[in-house]
Design an enzyme around this catalytic site. Structure first.
Site, PDB file in Angstrom:
ATOM      1  N   SER A   2       0.823  -1.216   0.000  1.00 54.04           N
ATOM      2  CA  SER A   2       0.000   0.000   0.000  1.00 54.04           C
ATOM      3  C   SER A   2       0.853   1.260   0.000  1.00 54.04           C
ATOM      4  O   SER A   2       0.362   2.355  -0.289  1.00 54.04           O
ATOM      5  CB  SER A   2      -0.934   0.023   1.210  1.00 54.04           C
ATOM      6  OG  SER A   2      -0.225   0.336   2.400  1.00 54.04           O
ATOM      7  N   TYR A  13      -3.628  -5.030  -6.483  1.00 51.06           N
ATOM      8  CA  TYR A  13      -3.495  -5.363  -5.062  1.00 51.06           C
ATOM      9  C   TYR A  13      -3.000  -4.161  -4.268  1.00 51.06           C
ATOM     10  O   TYR A  13      -3.549  -3.824  -3.212  1.00 51.06           O
ATOM     11  CB  TYR A  13      -2.534  -6.537  -4.890  1.00 51.06           C
ATOM     12  CG  TYR A  13      -2.309  -6.951  -3.459  1.00 51.06           C
ATOM     13  CD1 TYR A  13      -3.270  -7.695  -2.778  1.00 51.06           C
ATOM     14  CD2 TYR A  13      -1.145  -6.592  -2.775  1.00 51.06           C
ATOM     15  CE1 TYR A  13      -3.072  -8.072  -1.461  1.00 51.06           C
ATOM     16  CE2 TYR A  13      -0.940  -6.967  -1.463  1.00 51.06           C
ATOM     17  CZ  TYR A  13      -1.907  -7.711  -0.802  1.00 51.06           C
ATOM     18  OH  TYR A  13      -1.713  -8.082   0.507  1.00 51.06           O
TER      19      TYR A  13
END
Length: 289
Positions: A175, A185
């Site tokens: 992230s 993802y």
């Protein structure tokens, strides 16, 4: 990674039953990190609802059996054998009705919800040019929509209990940085981070903690094919490496620790017992962004 004093405090808390009297839900609890957290919560005194899609054991001949083995009933059995109390509930977090059922069964069986961990997630392994729409849609549904709806259905119960509560999600280093072949993802985990940090502000006045926990590189299904490109330098940990951090987060409320994205590897160093609390730091205003 604790100072000796912080480590002693933590051990005393666990010995006293840090989570005694609390009810926890863990999604993705059939194996890996989810199973480890479920066992740790039960060992710390919580009653645990183990939720996942997996009800039946994979065949030993299945590809990647080491990572694909395990089911919710086996996790519950391990908790019971250790003297704890748990309930298995089959739940696909991409299905809103199943999330509602998960919450309803928890309240019916245990009477309350104090801890909620959004751990279930799926990979989305493909460069953009080859990315199939169905793969992307499933990733976004499981990794973003599911965790948000999980909060939507749990929060009314936590608020009505007027007894605080702790919610956190499991994120990824993806992230915050580039992971080759995983644009979908990485995006889903970045969105999940932002969603949970914003939810923390929405429920701060109810003294419900909402945080984001990054476990580091863990030997689970996501690493079944070996090292992700660009991650070989990061130490590989076993799923139970998350337990101390997860138990501590589960015991928090908004007045003690909320609205933070934290790294498991930094537990006891930059956050956790014996460190400075960041709970009262405000989010930046539009002018500060």
């Amino acid at each position: 990674l604790f100072s000796s004093a912080a480590s002693d405090v933590y051990k005393r808390q666990v010995a006293k039953g840090t989570l005694s009297g609390k009810v926890a839900i863990v999604t993705g609890g059939s194996r890996g990190i989810g199973r480890s957290m479920s066992l740790a919560f039960a060992a710390s005194g919580a009653q645990v609802v183990v939720a996942a899609r997996t009800e039946h054991e994979a065949s030993p001949e299945s590809p990647f059996y080491k990572y694909g083995s395990g089911n919710i009933h086996d996790t519950v059995k391990q908790i019971a054998e250790a003297g704890g109390e748990a309930l298995a509930v089959a739940c696909d977090v991409s299905n809103a009705d199943e999330l509602v059922n998960l919450v309803d069964r928890t309240v019916k069986h245990f009477g309350r919800i104090d801890i909620a961990v959004s751990n279930a997630g799926v990979d989305c392994e493909s460069p953009v040019i080859d990315l199939e729409e169905d793969l992307l849609d499933r990733c976004l549904t499981v990794n973003i929509r599911g965790p948000i709806l999980f909060c939507k259905y749990i929060l009314p119960h936590m608020i009505n209990q007027k007894g605080n509560g702790s919610i956190f999600c499991i994120t990824s280093g993806a992230s915050m940085g580039y992971r080759e072949g995983r644009v979908g993802y990485s995006m889903s985990k970045a969105a999940l981070d932002r969603a949970y940090l914003n939810i923390a502000e929405e429920v701060r006045d109810h003294n419900i903690a909402v945080n984001v926990l990054s476990p580091g590189r863990v030997d689970t299904w996501m690493n079944r094919r070996g090292d992700w490109p660009g991650t070989a330098h990061i130490p590989m940990e076993q799923p139970d490496s998350i337990n101390r951090a997860a138990v501590w987060l589960a015991a928090q409320k908004a007045s003690t620790f909320t609205g933070q994205r934290v790294e498991r590897a930094e537990f006891g160093i930059t956050w956790g017992p014996g460190t400075v609390s960041y709970t009262h730091l405000p989010l930046p205003t539009n002018r500060e962004v």
